[in-house]
Motif scaffolding. Structure first.
Motif, PDB file in Angstrom:
ATOM      1  N   LEU A 278       0.849  -1.190   0.000  1.00 25.49           N
ATOM      2  CA  LEU A 278       0.000   0.000   0.000  1.00 25.49           C
ATOM      3  C   LEU A 278       0.886   1.241   0.000  1.00 25.49           C
ATOM      4  O   LEU A 278       1.787   1.372   0.833  1.00 25.49           O
ATOM      5  CB  LEU A 278      -0.904   0.002   1.230  1.00 25.49           C
ATOM      6  CG  LEU A 278      -1.920   1.144   1.332  1.00 25.49           C
ATOM      7  CD1 LEU A 278      -2.959   1.048   0.220  1.00 25.49           C
ATOM      8  CD2 LEU A 278      -2.602   1.119   2.694  1.00 25.49           C
TER       9      LEU A 278
ATOM     10  N   SER B 232       0.908   5.235   3.019  1.00 27.23           N
ATOM     11  CA  SER B 232       0.095   5.066   4.229  1.00 27.23           C
ATOM     12  C   SER B 232       0.454   6.106   5.289  1.00 27.23           C
ATOM     13  O   SER B 232      -0.396   6.468   6.117  1.00 27.23           O
ATOM     14  CB  SER B 232       0.256   3.648   4.790  1.00 27.23           C
ATOM     15  OG  SER B 232       1.614   3.367   5.085  1.00 27.23           O
TER      16      SER B 232
ATOM     17  N   ILE C  74      -6.021   0.258   5.715  1.00 29.75           N
ATOM     18  CA  ILE C  74      -4.934  -0.729   5.650  1.00 29.75           C
ATOM     19  C   ILE C  74      -5.490  -2.143   5.797  1.00 29.75           C
ATOM     20  O   ILE C  74      -5.099  -3.061   5.063  1.00 29.75           O
ATOM     21  CB  ILE C  74      -3.874  -0.441   6.731  1.00 29.75           C
ATOM     22  CG1 ILE C  74      -3.172   0.895   6.441  1.00 29.75           C
ATOM     23  CG2 ILE C  74      -2.845  -1.572   6.794  1.00 29.75           C
ATOM     24  CD1 ILE C  74      -2.215   1.340   7.529  1.00 29.75           C
TER      25      ILE C  74
ATOM     26  N   TYR D 283      -7.141  -3.215   2.575  1.00 27.04           N
ATOM     27  CA  TYR D 283      -6.152  -3.542   1.544  1.00 27.04           C
ATOM     28  C   TYR D 283      -5.526  -4.915   1.790  1.00 27.04           C
ATOM     29  O   TYR D 283      -5.441  -5.744   0.875  1.00 27.04           O
ATOM     30  CB  TYR D 283      -5.066  -2.471   1.498  1.00 27.04           C
ATOM     31  CG  TYR D 283      -3.964  -2.789   0.515  1.00 27.04           C
ATOM     32  CD1 TYR D 283      -4.189  -2.708  -0.858  1.00 27.04           C
ATOM     33  CD2 TYR D 283      -2.718  -3.196   0.954  1.00 27.04           C
ATOM     34  CE1 TYR D 283      -3.183  -3.021  -1.765  1.00 27.04           C
ATOM     35  CE2 TYR D 283      -1.710  -3.506   0.059  1.00 27.04           C
ATOM     36  CZ  TYR D 283      -1.951  -3.417  -1.307  1.00 27.04           C
ATOM     37  OH  TYR D 283      -0.950  -3.733  -2.199  1.00 27.04           O
TER      38      TYR D 283
ATOM     39  N   SER E  87      -5.996  -8.329  -0.469  1.00 22.38           N
ATOM     40  CA  SER E  87      -4.782  -8.939  -1.017  1.00 22.38           C
ATOM     41  C   SER E  87      -4.671 -10.403  -0.616  1.00 22.38           C
ATOM     42  O   SER E  87      -4.384 -11.273  -1.450  1.00 22.38           O
ATOM     43  CB  SER E  87      -3.549  -8.160  -0.552  1.00 22.38           C
ATOM     44  OG  SER E  87      -3.579  -6.827  -1.007  1.00 22.38           O
TER      45      SER E  87
ATOM     46  N   ASP F  10       2.006  -2.349   6.150  1.00 25.39           N
ATOM     47  CA  ASP F  10       0.958  -2.287   5.126  1.00 25.39           C
ATOM     48  C   ASP F  10       1.339  -3.094   3.885  1.00 25.39           C
ATOM     49  O   ASP F  10       0.849  -2.827   2.792  1.00 25.39           O
ATOM     50  CB  ASP F  10       0.676  -0.835   4.742  1.00 25.39           C
ATOM     51  CG  ASP F  10       1.922  -0.098   4.265  1.00 25.39           C
ATOM     52  OD1 ASP F  10       2.977  -0.729   4.081  1.00 25.39           O
ATOM     53  OD2 ASP F  10       1.847   1.129   4.073  1.00 25.39           O
ATOM     54  N   ARG F  11       2.211  -4.088   4.055  1.00 26.55           N
ATOM     55  CA  ARG F  11       2.680  -4.892   2.938  1.00 26.55           C
ATOM     56  C   ARG F  11       2.522  -6.376   3.266  1.00 26.55           C
ATOM     57  O   ARG F  11       2.654  -6.781   4.421  1.00 26.55           O
ATOM     58  CB  ARG F  11       4.151  -4.574   2.645  1.00 26.55           C
ATOM     59  CG  ARG F  11       4.729  -5.328   1.479  1.00 26.55           C
ATOM     60  CD  ARG F  11       5.991  -4.670   0.971  1.00 26.55           C
ATOM     61  NE  ARG F  11       7.118  -4.817   1.879  1.00 26.55           N
ATOM     62  CZ  ARG F  11       8.369  -4.455   1.564  1.00 26.55           C
ATOM     63  NH1 ARG F  11       8.627  -3.898   0.390  1.00 26.55           N
ATOM     64  NH2 ARG F  11       9.335  -4.629   2.428  1.00 26.55           N
TER      65      ARG F  11
ATOM     66  N   THR G  39      -8.245  -2.329  -5.122  1.00 27.57           N
ATOM     67  CA  THR G  39      -7.826  -1.046  -4.551  1.00 27.57           C
ATOM     68  C   THR G  39      -8.545   0.112  -5.219  1.00 27.57           C
ATOM     69  O   THR G  39      -9.053   1.023  -4.563  1.00 27.57           O
ATOM     70  CB  THR G  39      -6.302  -0.881  -4.701  1.00 27.57           C
ATOM     71  OG1 THR G  39      -5.635  -1.982  -4.080  1.00 27.57           O
ATOM     72  CG2 THR G  39      -5.830   0.416  -4.060  1.00 27.57           C
TER      73      THR G  39
ATOM     74  N   GLN H 235     -10.816   2.458  -2.749  1.00 26.72           N
ATOM     75  CA  GLN H 235     -10.808   3.903  -3.011  1.00 26.72           C
ATOM     76  C   GLN H 235     -12.222   4.475  -3.047  1.00 26.72           C
ATOM     77  O   GLN H 235     -12.533   5.467  -2.389  1.00 26.72           O
ATOM     78  CB  GLN H 235     -10.091   4.186  -4.334  1.00 26.72           C
ATOM     79  CG  GLN H 235     -10.145   5.637  -4.786  1.00 26.72           C
ATOM     80  CD  GLN H 235      -9.303   6.562  -3.912  1.00 26.72           C
ATOM     81  OE1 GLN H 235      -8.101   6.392  -3.802  1.00 26.72           O
ATOM     82  NE2 GLN H 235      -9.935   7.555  -3.290  1.00 26.72           N
TER      83      GLN H 235
ATOM     84  N   ILE I  71      -5.845   6.481  -2.643  1.00 24.14           N
ATOM     85  CA  ILE I  71      -5.383   5.188  -2.122  1.00 24.14           C
ATOM     86  C   ILE I  71      -4.743   4.433  -3.274  1.00 24.14           C
ATOM     87  O   ILE I  71      -5.422   3.998  -4.201  1.00 24.14           O
ATOM     88  CB  ILE I  71      -6.546   4.407  -1.498  1.00 24.14           C
ATOM     89  CG1 ILE I  71      -7.175   5.223  -0.362  1.00 24.14           C
ATOM     90  CG2 ILE I  71      -6.058   3.044  -0.980  1.00 24.14           C
ATOM     91  CD1 ILE I  71      -8.463   4.638   0.180  1.00 24.14           C
TER      92      ILE I  71
ATOM     93  N   GLN J 283      -1.444   1.658  -4.644  1.00 25.79           N
ATOM     94  CA  GLN J 283      -0.653   0.497  -4.251  1.00 25.79           C
ATOM     95  C   GLN J 283       0.195   0.049  -5.434  1.00 25.79           C
ATOM     96  O   GLN J 283       0.007   0.502  -6.563  1.00 25.79           O
ATOM     97  CB  GLN J 283      -1.562  -0.643  -3.791  1.00 25.79           C
ATOM     98  CG  GLN J 283      -2.436  -1.248  -4.876  1.00 25.79           C
ATOM     99  CD  GLN J 283      -1.777  -2.414  -5.594  1.00 25.79           C
ATOM    100  OE1 GLN J 283      -1.130  -3.251  -4.983  1.00 25.79           O
ATOM    101  NE2 GLN J 283      -1.934  -2.464  -6.915  1.00 25.79           N
TER     102      GLN J 283
END
Length: 235
Positions: A51, A54, A70, A73, A77, A94-95, A120, A125, A142, A144
């Protein structure tokens, strides 16, 4: 024992370790790898979904709004990666990192990345803008990016008893993470040449048009051929 002595003994023991490596038949979990000296060799595709911005979202939005964005997202994912046969092996803020194996691992990873971009853009969004005043009033975007590379890596465990996790050694996870750092919106999916060259046409072409642009970037001091795409894939 003083902490200094404890640390010295630990480092000596780690640096003197002789790993017992074995070929992996599946994506290992932490419990599959011996903490002391285990190593699992695996050919896999690694996808990092990251993301973007953030920190700025946190600055412009209340903490709970940021947390919800977060979480949304990462939730999308994870669901997408798992729907395409991938396994989640790492969260970092955030990954998230997904790992894919098998004959279609490149295509599976690429489809996942394009669907994460769809989620996303078209879910997170739009719904966040409609629901949260701070997102709408601050025109929060937003964004990514996903990065994918494929090849041989080793999984080992790092840490101490009851406080450890898998770490992945090798180029593919490192390069995938680096690719996910790109910020070139609307281009949000970045893949290595090793991924592009052997993935199926359904992940390369849309109605006969190549979805990818060839670029280059520096990684580990070398110029690498990569490909980027602005396409989305509706789940």
């Amino acid at each position: 024992m003083a902490l200094k002595d404890d640390l010295t003994d630990a480092v000596d023991g780690i640096l003197g370790t002789a790993f017992e490596e074995r070929d992996g038949k599946k994506i290992p979990t932490s419990s599959d790898v011996a903490l002391s000296n285990g190593a699992v060799k695996l050919k896999a595709a690694f996808l990092y979904a990251d993301l973007a911005g953030s920190g700025l979202i946190a600055k412009l939005c209340p903490w709970d709004t940021t947390a919800k964005i977060i979480r949304a997202y990462l939730d999308c994912s994870v669901r997408i990666i798992r729907a395409h046969g991938g396994e989640i092996r790492s969260f970092d803020g955030d990954r998230v990192m997904g790992v894919f194996i098998g004959s279609t691992m490149r295509t599976d990873a690429v489809k996942s990345a394009m669907k994460i971009q769809w989620g996303t853009e078209n879910l997170i969004q739009k719904k966040a803008k409609a629901q949260f005043t701070s997102v709408k009033n601050n025109d929060v975007k937003i964004r990514q990016a996903c990065g994918i590379d494929v090849g041989i890596s080793r999984a080992v465990r790092a840490g101490i008893r009851n406080n450890n996790d898998l770490i992945w050694i090798g180029r593919p996870p490192s390069f995938a993470a680096k690719l996910s750092d790109n910020r070139e919106y609307p281009y949000c999916t970045f893949i290595s040449a090793a991924t592009y060259d052997k993935m199926m046409d359904e992940a390369k072409l849309s109605k006969g048009v190549n979805m990818w642009e060839q670029r280059s970037m520096k990684f580990a001091g070398m110029d690498e051929i990569i490909y980027r795409s602005k396409y989305e894939w509706t789940p």
